[in-house]
Enzyme design. Structure first.
Site, PDB file in Angstrom:
ATOM      1  N   HIS A  25       0.816  -1.219   0.000  1.00 38.39           N
ATOM      2  CA  HIS A  25       0.000   0.000   0.000  1.00 38.39           C
ATOM      3  C   HIS A  25       0.844   1.260   0.000  1.00 38.39           C
ATOM      4  O   HIS A  25       0.339   2.354   0.229  1.00 38.39           O
ATOM      5  CB  HIS A  25      -0.957   0.020   1.205  1.00 38.39           C
ATOM      6  CG  HIS A  25      -1.711  -1.261   1.375  1.00 38.39           C
ATOM      7  ND1 HIS A  25      -1.397  -2.189   2.336  1.00 38.39           N
ATOM      8  CD2 HIS A  25      -2.741  -1.772   0.655  1.00 38.39           C
ATOM      9  CE1 HIS A  25      -2.215  -3.235   2.231  1.00 38.39           C
ATOM     10  NE2 HIS A  25      -3.028  -3.004   1.212  1.00 38.39           N
TER      11      HIS A  25
HETATM   12  S1  FES Z   1       1.483  -0.254   3.507  1.00 36.96           S
HETATM   13 FE1  FES Z   1      -0.031  -1.732   3.808  1.00 36.96          FE
HETATM   14  S2  FES Z   1       1.048  -3.497   4.326  1.00 36.96           S
HETATM   15 FE2  FES Z   1       2.560  -1.994   4.122  1.00 36.96          FE
END
Ligand code: FES
Length: 66
Positions: A25
């Site tokens: 993410h």
């Molecule tokens: S930013 Fe979501 S798991 Fe690392």
């Protein structure tokens, strides 16, 4: 320092910009493990490490270094 992202547990990797990027993410952490960009809100934890007399490395995963 742990390489497991504190957001949802993906593995971070060091990139050319000198930051650890999470592929899941997009969180970024500096070389001290501090959050630079979210969604992660917690820094990467550090663990106590021991080097034995016969050069084995033991990571004490339960001993978080503050
Ligand atoms: S930013 Fe979501 S798991 Fe690392």
């Amino acid at each position: 320092m742990s390489a497991v992202c504190t957001h949802q547990r993906c593995v971070v990797a060091l990139q050319d910009d000198g930051l650890f990027h999470c592929p899941c993410h997009g969180s970024k952490f500096d070389k001290e493990g501090k959050v630079v960009d979210g969604p992660a809100e917690q820094d990467l934890p550090w663990f106590e490490v021991e080097i034995t007399d016969d050069d084995r490395v033991i990571v004490h995963l339960t001993d978080i270094v503050e």
